[in-house]
Scaffold this motif. Sequence first.
Motif, PDB file in Angstrom:
ATOM      1  N   LEU A  33     -49.681  -8.702  26.401  1.00 40.34           N
ATOM      2  CA  LEU A  33     -51.062  -8.275  26.621  1.00 40.34           C
ATOM      3  C   LEU A  33     -51.141  -6.768  26.802  1.00 40.34           C
ATOM      4  N   ASP A  34     -50.117  -6.190  27.412  1.00 45.04           N
ATOM      5  CA  ASP A  34     -50.090  -4.736  27.577  1.00 45.04           C
ATOM      6  C   ASP A  34     -50.017  -4.042  26.216  1.00 45.04           C
ATOM      7  N   LEU A  35     -49.192  -4.566  25.314  1.00 42.26           N
ATOM      8  CA  LEU A  35     -49.136  -4.002  23.952  1.00 42.26           C
ATOM      9  C   LEU A  35     -50.495  -4.104  23.271  1.00 42.26           C
ATOM     10  N   LEU A  36     -51.174  -5.218  23.492  1.00 43.52           N
ATOM     11  CA  LEU A  36     -52.486  -5.428  22.886  1.00 43.52           C
ATOM     12  C   LEU A  36     -53.496  -4.425  23.424  1.00 43.52           C
ATOM     13  N   ARG A  37     -53.487  -4.212  24.719  1.00 42.72           N
ATOM     14  CA  ARG A  37     -54.442  -3.274  25.338  1.00 42.72           C
ATOM     15  C   ARG A  37     -54.190  -1.839  24.914  1.00 42.72           C
ATOM     16  N   ARG A  38     -52.932  -1.517  24.630  1.00 47.73           N
ATOM     17  CA  ARG A  38     -52.594  -0.145  24.210  1.00 47.73           C
ATOM     18  C   ARG A  38     -52.686   0.041  22.696  1.00 47.73           C
ATOM     19  N   ASP A  39     -53.176  -0.984  22.006  1.00 54.15           N
ATOM     20  CA  ASP A  39     -53.286  -0.939  20.543  1.00 54.15           C
ATOM     21  C   ASP A  39     -51.933  -0.763  19.868  1.00 54.15           C
ATOM     22  N   ALA A  40     -50.863  -1.151  20.550  1.00 54.85           N
ATOM     23  CA  ALA A  40     -49.536  -1.118  19.935  1.00 54.85           C
ATOM     24  C   ALA A  40     -49.338  -2.310  19.002  1.00 54.85           C
ATOM     25  N   VAL A  41     -50.159  -3.347  19.182  1.00 54.15           N
ATOM     26  CA  VAL A  41     -50.157  -4.490  18.268  1.00 54.15           C
ATOM     27  C   VAL A  41     -51.598  -4.802  17.900  1.00 54.15           C
ATOM     28  N   ASP A  42     -51.774  -5.477  16.769  1.00 52.59           N
ATOM     29  CA  ASP A  42     -53.118  -5.836  16.314  1.00 52.59           C
ATOM     30  C   ASP A  42     -53.629  -7.090  17.005  1.00 52.59           C
ATOM     31  N   LEU A  43     -52.720  -8.010  17.289  1.00 52.92           N
ATOM     32  CA  LEU A  43     -53.098  -9.264  17.930  1.00 52.92           C
ATOM     33  C   LEU A  43     -51.866  -9.888  18.561  1.00 52.92           C
ATOM     34  N   ALA A  44     -52.105 -10.872  19.414  1.00 48.19           N
ATOM     35  CA  ALA A  44     -51.019 -11.649  20.003  1.00 48.19           C
ATOM     36  C   ALA A  44     -51.236 -13.116  19.669  1.00 48.19           C
ATOM     37  N   VAL A  45     -50.154 -13.861  19.584  1.00 43.79           N
ATOM     38  CA  VAL A  45     -50.222 -15.300  19.358  1.00 43.79           C
ATOM     39  C   VAL A  45     -49.458 -15.969  20.490  1.00 43.79           C
ATOM     40  N   GLY A  46     -50.123 -16.885  21.185  1.00 41.15           N
ATOM     41  CA  GLY A  46     -49.472 -17.548  22.308  1.00 41.15           C
ATOM     42  C   GLY A  46     -50.412 -18.499  22.998  1.00 41.15           C
ATOM     43  N   SER A  47     -50.079 -18.817  24.246  1.00 40.18           N
ATOM     44  CA  SER A  47     -50.867 -19.761  25.037  1.00 40.18           C
ATOM     45  C   SER A  47     -51.411 -19.058  26.269  1.00 40.18           C
ATOM     46  N   MET A  48     -52.665 -19.350  26.617  1.00 43.37           N
ATOM     47  CA  MET A  48     -53.273 -18.710  27.785  1.00 43.37           C
ATOM     48  C   MET A  48     -53.985 -19.753  28.642  1.00 43.37           C
ATOM     49  N   LEU A  49     -53.850 -19.603  29.953  1.00 42.84           N
ATOM     50  CA  LEU A  49     -54.627 -20.413  30.898  1.00 42.84           C
ATOM     51  C   LEU A  49     -55.862 -19.663  31.355  1.00 42.84           C
ATOM     52  N   ASP A  50     -55.670 -18.428  31.777  1.00 48.21           N
ATOM     53  CA  ASP A  50     -56.766 -17.583  32.253  1.00 48.21           C
ATOM     54  C   ASP A  50     -56.910 -16.410  31.297  1.00 48.21           C
ATOM     55  N   VAL A  51     -58.108 -16.199  30.805  1.00 52.55           N
ATOM     56  CA  VAL A  51     -58.347 -15.131  29.840  1.00 52.55           C
ATOM     57  C   VAL A  51     -59.003 -13.949  30.550  1.00 52.55           C
ATOM     58  N   PRO A  52     -58.320 -12.782  30.611  1.00 49.54           N
ATOM     59  CA  PRO A  52     -58.923 -11.603  31.245  1.00 49.54           C
ATOM     60  C   PRO A  52     -60.211 -11.198  30.547  1.00 49.54           C
ATOM     61  N   MET A  94     -57.043 -11.393  21.113  1.00 48.74           N
ATOM     62  CA  MET A  94     -57.489 -10.101  20.601  1.00 48.74           C
ATOM     63  C   MET A  94     -58.192  -9.322  21.706  1.00 48.74           C
ATOM     64  N   ARG A  95     -58.288  -8.030  21.498  1.00 46.26           N
ATOM     65  CA  ARG A  95     -59.070  -7.207  22.429  1.00 46.26           C
ATOM     66  C   ARG A  95     -60.540  -7.434  22.185  1.00 46.26           C
ATOM     67  N   LYS A  96     -61.276  -7.657  23.260  1.00 43.98           N
ATOM     68  CA  LYS A  96     -62.715  -7.903  23.129  1.00 43.98           C
ATOM     69  C   LYS A  96     -63.415  -6.656  22.581  1.00 43.98           C
ATOM     70  N   GLY A  97     -64.279  -6.870  21.595  1.00 44.04           N
ATOM     71  CA  GLY A  97     -65.066  -5.779  21.040  1.00 44.04           C
ATOM     72  C   GLY A  97     -64.373  -4.974  19.968  1.00 44.04           C
ATOM     73  N   LYS A  98     -63.092  -5.236  19.705  1.00 46.25           N
ATOM     74  CA  LYS A  98     -62.387  -4.471  18.676  1.00 46.25           C
ATOM     75  C   LYS A  98     -62.377  -5.263  17.372  1.00 46.25           C
ATOM     76  N   GLN A  99     -62.850  -4.633  16.315  1.00 49.64           N
ATOM     77  CA  GLN A  99     -62.833  -5.284  15.015  1.00 49.64           C
ATOM     78  C   GLN A  99     -61.411  -5.296  14.462  1.00 49.64           C
ATOM     79  N   PRO A 100     -60.934  -6.428  14.006  1.00 51.99           N
ATOM     80  CA  PRO A 100     -59.574  -6.475  13.472  1.00 51.99           C
ATOM     81  C   PRO A 100     -59.472  -5.739  12.149  1.00 51.99           C
ATOM     82  N   SER A 101     -58.278  -5.204  11.880  1.00 52.18           N
ATOM     83  CA  SER A 101     -58.024  -4.568  10.594  1.00 52.18           C
ATOM     84  C   SER A 101     -58.085  -5.623   9.491  1.00 52.18           C
ATOM     85  N   PRO A 102     -58.225  -5.200   8.232  1.00 55.92           N
ATOM     86  CA  PRO A 102     -58.204  -6.193   7.142  1.00 55.92           C
ATOM     87  C   PRO A 102     -56.934  -7.038   7.135  1.00 55.92           C
TER      88      PRO A 102
END
Length: 326
Positions: free
Chosen positions: A153-172, A291-299
């Motif tokens: 999630l830290d990589l996702l927030r820093r835009d170091a990755v485009d998206l994450a794939v996994g399992s979540m119980l609580d969504v920030p 995904m990060r809320k409000g960020k449009q994914p790349s093509p």
Amino acid sequence: MQGSGSQTKRSGALLAYKGDRLKPLRAFCQVARLGSVSRAAEALFLSQPAVTLQLQALERDLGVRLLERSGRRLVPTREGEALYELARPLVEQFDGLTTAFRDQLRGMDAGELQIAAGTATILHLLPPIIAAYRMAQPEVRLSLHNVTGESGLDLLRRDAVDLAVGSMLDVPGDLEYAPVYRFDPMLITPHGHPLAQKAELALEDLSPYGLILPPRRLTTYRLVDMVFHQHRVPYTVAMEVGGWEVIKRYVAMGLGISIVTAMCLDGADLAHLTARPLVRWFPRRSYGVVMRKGKQPSPQARAFIELIKPDLFDADGARRGAHSDR
């Protein structure tokens, strides 16, 4: 100033000399490969005298004889063999430079895709998805970051990755989670374990046996703890260890039992383990895209997401309501 000018002239002469050496080296490599000046001249679209002059200039420059006749063929001498081994890859790389450069530009135009996922997801969930994506988007540079939990999630927030794939119980609040796959919870034990033989399982039956679980910071540990507490059933953790492959190995060795998702079990595992469903007490585990809320994914990211969840975007490309799957 005069010294600087002289140095510039010497540098220019040296560059010109090195550039002029490429043609004789190319001619030599073709003769060594084809065994004939005439055939080399045809391959290079040159006259035979031009190739001969380039070979003579190269031998004169290096001070050794590079080719000798063997029957009807020209073959490299010992020195020629040594030069051929050095020069051939250089000439081939130079001759292929334009094609390689255009391929590199096409790859840059195609872009890249950075995905964060845990080991279990990379091993058991993503392989067919990645294979399909590579077939559909062969020129996209794809990178998988093997991280779990907050690290991803830290990589996702820093835009170091485009998206994450996994399992979540609580969504920030700053993230969106779109569940795609769901897997049954499974109890795994060694063959011959008392729980493997029991006709009907109750949650209380697990209490006497130590659980082998992932670290408590991860979703699985939190889920197991939540379920046992909700049912007021005591439990013990015999060991915390990262990675489902390690957990399965330790369970097979008789060091404890575990609760895993069906996603990480295959036929090879069932040769060493007994697996029994626990859907009566534990919820099915969802895995999906974060995904990060409000960020449009790349093509590139959108193409990946649409491959596994085609209904996530509307006709205008806007994301439909992603949510938590609690």
